[in-house]
Write a protein that holds these residues in place. Structure first.
Motif, short mmCIF file in Angstrom:
data_model
loop_
_atom_site.label_atom_id
_atom_site.label_comp_id
_atom_site.label_asym_id
_atom_site.label_seq_id
_atom_site.Cartn_x
_atom_site.Cartn_y
_atom_site.Cartn_z
N TYR A 18 -3.34 -4.52 -7.86
CA TYR A 18 -2.37 -3.72 -8.63
C TYR A 18 -2.06 -4.41 -9.96
N ASN B 240 0.83 -1.20 0.00
CA ASN B 240 0.00 0.00 0.00
C ASN B 240 0.86 1.26 0.00
N ALA C 101 -6.99 -0.23 -2.17
CA ALA C 101 -6.50 -1.33 -1.35
C ALA C 101 -6.19 -0.88 0.07
N SER C 102 -5.80 0.37 0.25
CA SER C 102 -5.56 0.89 1.60
C SER C 102 -6.86 1.00 2.39
N ARG D 43 -2.72 -7.88 2.21
CA ARG D 43 -1.49 -7.66 1.44
C ARG D 43 -1.57 -8.36 0.08
N THR E 222 -4.01 -6.58 -2.21
CA THR E 222 -3.43 -5.33 -2.70
C THR E 222 -2.56 -5.57 -3.93
N THR F 121 -7.63 -2.52 3.29
CA THR F 121 -6.73 -2.96 4.35
C THR F 121 -7.15 -2.40 5.70
N SER G 82 -4.98 1.49 -7.28
CA SER G 82 -4.81 0.26 -6.51
C SER G 82 -4.32 0.57 -5.10
#
Length: 400
Positions: free
Chosen positions: A137, A16, A210-211, A130, A133, A214, A206
């Motif tokens: 990407y 991230n 994704a953060s 993880r 993520t 997360t 991404s």
């Protein structure tokens, strides 16, 4: 470079950090040097420039080809994604203090336990975050590659003669710069610049999405930690006759941590609600336009494959939002079930039974992530958006 330990949160959020840093969107440490801050702000300016170098010309392309549904579909799906990205960046910049506060709170929650067995449940969720993520990407970068290859194939198929030297040339993303860029070397310069800008956009999309995913999974992991503590309490009560002297301290620890995690969920809602609202509102348009571009594509070549790749990525993006919300709802509700099943509450003194009842009652009102209080993120949201996209698609076909 020193390798990051797998017991550290930095190991799990490293992807991230790398992807968000491409556009300077990762929170800056207050103790960072002036050079690091200037470098981060420079990346932010460069990232915004790269995004707008595609975003603005695509708006101009739609305006110049208004009424052409195929252009609207091909350009509109990408334009919608970039519009989402611009809103997220501007919004997070405007609320950077709340963002930094939430980021530091998530890092603090990571050290809630020192026992490797207790940490294992939320470390597993962090590891899934993880992997997702990195996978997202790769999905975003596959779009950059497919759009670039589709344009490059047409470029190399040209028969270089006076009559049709520039008829088949097109850039990876259909835009209008206000001037003709089909001639060399303008075309090659625009082509390379679009690819570089698209790579930055893919990393930022991404990284940010994704953060958010997360963050929600890390909070869900804290509910798993509370469930682990409660199971341990039940085991200790059953096998240690003198455990009642320690029971009060353990229950207070669970109650306080439960309340702390609930407050973090409220902070996440406070920060992400507008972003989720825009994401849910426009995802149906995204899926509709990209699906239309796939089904109405007359050729079966690279142009068709790039829109198929894009449609898949948009579905993955939407799943990336809804799946963590579903886990959060389930894990927050699980606390009441774990208390009732694993702790012999009927054998405890009344004061402890009252404390456990309070936790059960609170757990019945699950924690969730909402879009302006009327749409809860869950798998049901995923199906709702797909149904909306299908309705938009039907309307678009009728307009055609």
């Amino acid at each position: 470079m020193k390798e990051t330990s797998k017991s550290s949160i930095d190991y799990y959020i490293l992807p991230n950090k790398i992807f968000c840093s491409a556009a300077g969107m990762w929170p800056i440490d207050e103790q960072s040097s002036t050079r690091s801050k200037v470098f981060a702000y420079s990346r932010l300016i460069f990232g915004l420039t790269a995004i707008n170098s595609i975003f603005v010309p695509e708006i101009m392309a739609i305006a110049s080809n208004w009424g052409d549904i195929k252009v609207l579909a091909g350009v509109g799906c990408v334009l919608t994604t970039l519009g989402q990205l611009m809103f997220k960046i501007v919004y997070l910049i405007a609320r950077r203090e709340e963002t930094y506060k939430l980021y530091n709170e998530i890092r603090s929650l990571w050290d809630s336990s020192d026992d490797p067995r207790e940490r294992q449940p939320y470390e597993q969720l962090a590891y899934k975050a993880r992997i997702c993520t990195i996978a997202f990407y790769i999905s975003c970068m596959s779009n950059v590659i497919s759009f670039s290859i589709a344009a490059a194939i047409d470029y190399f198929r040209i028969d270089y003669n006076i009559s049709n030297a520039h008829t088949s040339r097109h850039l990876p993303f259909d835009v209008w710069y206000g001037t003709d860029v089909s001639a060399s070397p303008k075309f090659e310069i625009a082509f390379v610049y679009q690819v570089i800008s698209a790579m930055i956009c893919a990393a930022t999309i991404s990284g940010l999405d994704a953060s958010f995913m997360t963050t929600i999974l890390h909070v869900s992991g804290q509910f798993k930690l509370i469930n682990t503590w409660i199971r341990n309490i039940g085991t200790e009560i059953n096998y240690q006759s003198n455990y009642l002297s320690k029971l009060e301290a353990d229950l207070i620890k669970c109650i306080r941590h439960h309340q702390r995690v609930i407050n973090v969920v409220n902070d996440v809602n406070n920060l992400l609600t507008p972003i989720i609202f825009i994401q849910i509102l426009t995802s149906g348009i995204e899926l509709c336009l990209s699906g239309y571009a796939v089904l109405e594509n007359e050729t079966a070549g690279a142009d068709l494959l790039k829109f198929i790749s894009y449609l898949i990525s948009m579905g993955v993006q939407l799943l990336l939002w809804c799946w963590p919300g579903e886990i959060l709802v389930q894990e927050s509700q699980e606390i009441g079930h774990v208390i009732y099943i694993n702790i012999p509450w009927y054998n405890l003194p009344p004061i402890y039974r009252r404390q456990l009842c309070i936790m059960i009652v609170r757990a019945q009102r699950n924690c969730n992530i909402t879009a302006l209080t009327f749409q809860t993120l869950s798998i049901h949201t995923l199906t709702t958006v797909f149904n909306t996209a299908a309705s938009y698609f039907t309307l678009l076909r009728q307009m055609q």
